[in-house]
Design an enzyme around this catalytic site. Structure first.
Site, mmCIF file in Angstrom:
data_model
loop_
_atom_site.group_PDB
_atom_site.id
_atom_site.type_symbol
_atom_site.label_atom_id
_atom_site.label_comp_id
_atom_site.label_asym_id
_atom_site.label_seq_id
_atom_site.Cartn_x
_atom_site.Cartn_y
_atom_site.Cartn_z
ATOM 1 C CG HIS A 121 -5.773 -9.695 1.333
ATOM 2 N ND1 HIS A 121 -6.016 -10.103 -0.004
ATOM 3 C CD2 HIS A 121 -5.840 -8.309 1.550
ATOM 4 C CE1 HIS A 121 -6.145 -8.928 -0.653
ATOM 5 N NE2 HIS A 121 -5.947 -7.805 0.224
ATOM 6 C CG HIS B 270 -5.400 0.482 -3.227
ATOM 7 N ND1 HIS B 270 -4.567 0.406 -2.467
ATOM 8 C CD2 HIS B 270 -6.155 -0.479 -3.271
ATOM 9 C CE1 HIS B 270 -4.933 -0.689 -1.606
ATOM 10 N NE2 HIS B 270 -5.928 -1.290 -2.190
ATOM 11 N NE ARG C 287 -3.190 -4.130 -0.982
ATOM 12 C CZ ARG C 287 -2.620 -4.889 -0.322
ATOM 13 N NH1 ARG C 287 -1.292 -4.902 -0.115
ATOM 14 N NH2 ARG C 287 -3.305 -5.737 0.614
ATOM 15 C CE LYS D 131 -7.580 -2.148 5.662
ATOM 16 N NZ LYS D 131 -8.287 -2.008 4.448
ATOM 17 C CE1 TYR E 296 -6.842 -6.854 -6.293
ATOM 18 C CE2 TYR E 296 -6.374 -8.543 -4.652
ATOM 19 C CZ TYR E 296 -6.609 -7.240 -5.182
ATOM 20 O OH TYR E 296 -6.364 -6.187 -4.291
ATOM 21 N NE ARG F 95 -3.627 -2.315 2.660
ATOM 22 C CZ ARG F 95 -3.153 -3.484 3.310
ATOM 23 N NH1 ARG F 95 -2.101 -3.814 3.780
ATOM 24 N NH2 ARG F 95 -4.086 -4.383 3.190
#
Length: 346
Positions: free
Chosen positions: A307, A281, A284, A175, A316, A150
């Site tokens: 994640h 973004h 990414r 995150k 994705y 990120r």
């Protein structure tokens, strides 16, 4: 028998501030929320107070909160994620600052965010885009695409996070406060070394000027007060000028501001002729999709992205399901069937 205290509310220190918004900031900092969260919560709480005619939130109830949230959804047409952020700010205000645990706050509906398929440029489009980025920002853009970081994670990198020997980059406090490890692209080894040489010049200048070092996480800053002045903790992408820390008021060296790459990328998108809506973004998203396109295991991609749930990474795969003609349209069959007899005419 021991009583069950699992549901008991943790003890918080008394608030020293007298003004409400100062108390909000004080509690947020005690709980180690990010500066961005602090700014967002203060903004929403200020808007709520203004919407209620400057009444104190203690004097407001479910009707005022629902009216405010309804106005955001119906009048201002905010997104579901923005709507939830405003609600979370009010929940924080009542529970953590005012120490009021109101059952009706938990019962207020939370809009569900819609899952959107990410915009993913092709590899050729990414190459054209990155070719328009030069210098330090060009390196940062390539690093984000080459690692899936990120923007905030890339800007927050410290010198100690780069492991050239093993070609690894350690992402600290990503995150959700999680650490992870990503690959260091071999094509960026020389450029990253050169970037550290430029950063070293700024570090030397700061030491000569006796600048107050760089920002440090609270606990580490107290435990190792000299670490903020060390080369190991210096930014990989330092800002060209020192600035004032908005929380402490201390003048020190910050990392590059996010807006610099955002503005430069917007220019690069236009110059490269890409018509898709591309943001920082998007790099990414492209990293994850292009890895999957090359056959990389989805669990590996999940770890690289940080994640918690593989279902987030699965988003994705939707881009790849029909890409490259993997599933033929029935229209194509009709066209081939209708063209067949004609092609056999003399």
């Amino acid at each position: 028998m021991h009583s069950d205290n699992r549901s008991a509310k943790p003890c918080r220190p008394p608030l020293a501030g007298t003004r409400l918004l100062d108390q909000v900031r004080e509690r947020i900092r005690y709980l180690h929320y990010s500066l961005r969260t602090e700014q967002a919560y203060v903004r929403w709480i200020r808007q709520f107070i203004r919407a209620t005619g400057l009444r104190h939130p203690r004097d407001c109830g479910v009707h005022e909160v629902e009216a405010f949230l309804s106005s955001l959804a119906n009048d201002r047409k905010v997104s579901a994620s923005t709507h939830r952020q405003a609600l979370h700010a009010l929940l924080f205000l009542y529970k953590e600052v005012l120490d009021v645990d109101l059952p009706w706050l938990q019962e207020i509906g939370r809009p569900q965010a819609r899952k959107r398929i990410p915009v993913v440029p092709s590899t050729d489009e990414v190459a054209r885009l990155l070719s328009q980025l030069t210098g330090e920002l060009g390196l940062l853009g390539r690093l984000l695409y080459g690692t899936g970081l990120r923007l905030s994670e890339g800007l927050s990198l410290r010198v100690k996070d780069l492991d050239f020997e093993r070609r690894l980059i350690v992402v600290r406090e990503g995150k959700g406060g999680k650490d992870r490890v990503v690959m260091m692209p071999g094509s960026l080894l020389v450029a990253l070394q050169a970037q550290l040489d430029r950063a070293r010049e700024l570090w030397d200048r700061d030491r000569a000027a006796n600048t107050a070092g760089v920002w440090m996480p609270d606990s580490l800053g107290r435990k190792y007060p000299r670490a903020a002045y060390s080369w190991n903790w210096f930014w990989v992408f330092p800002a060209p000028k020192v600035s004032t820390d908005p929380r402490t008021g201390v003048i020190q060296r910050h990392h590059l501001f996010e807006q610099r790459l955002q503005r430069e990328l917007k220019r690069a998108v236009s110059a490269s002729g890409i018509v898709k809506p591309v943001t920082v973004h998007t790099l990414r998203h492209s990293f994850a999709t292009h890895l999957l396109q090359r056959g990389t295991d989805i669990r590996t991609v999940q770890k690289l992205l940080g994640h918690s749930d593989v279902s987030t990474t699965m988003l994705y795969t939707h881009v790849l399901e029909f890409a490259g003609g993997g599933v033929a349209s029935p229209l194509d069959d009709l066209v081939v069937a209708s063209a067949g007899p004609q092609s056999r005419r003399p």
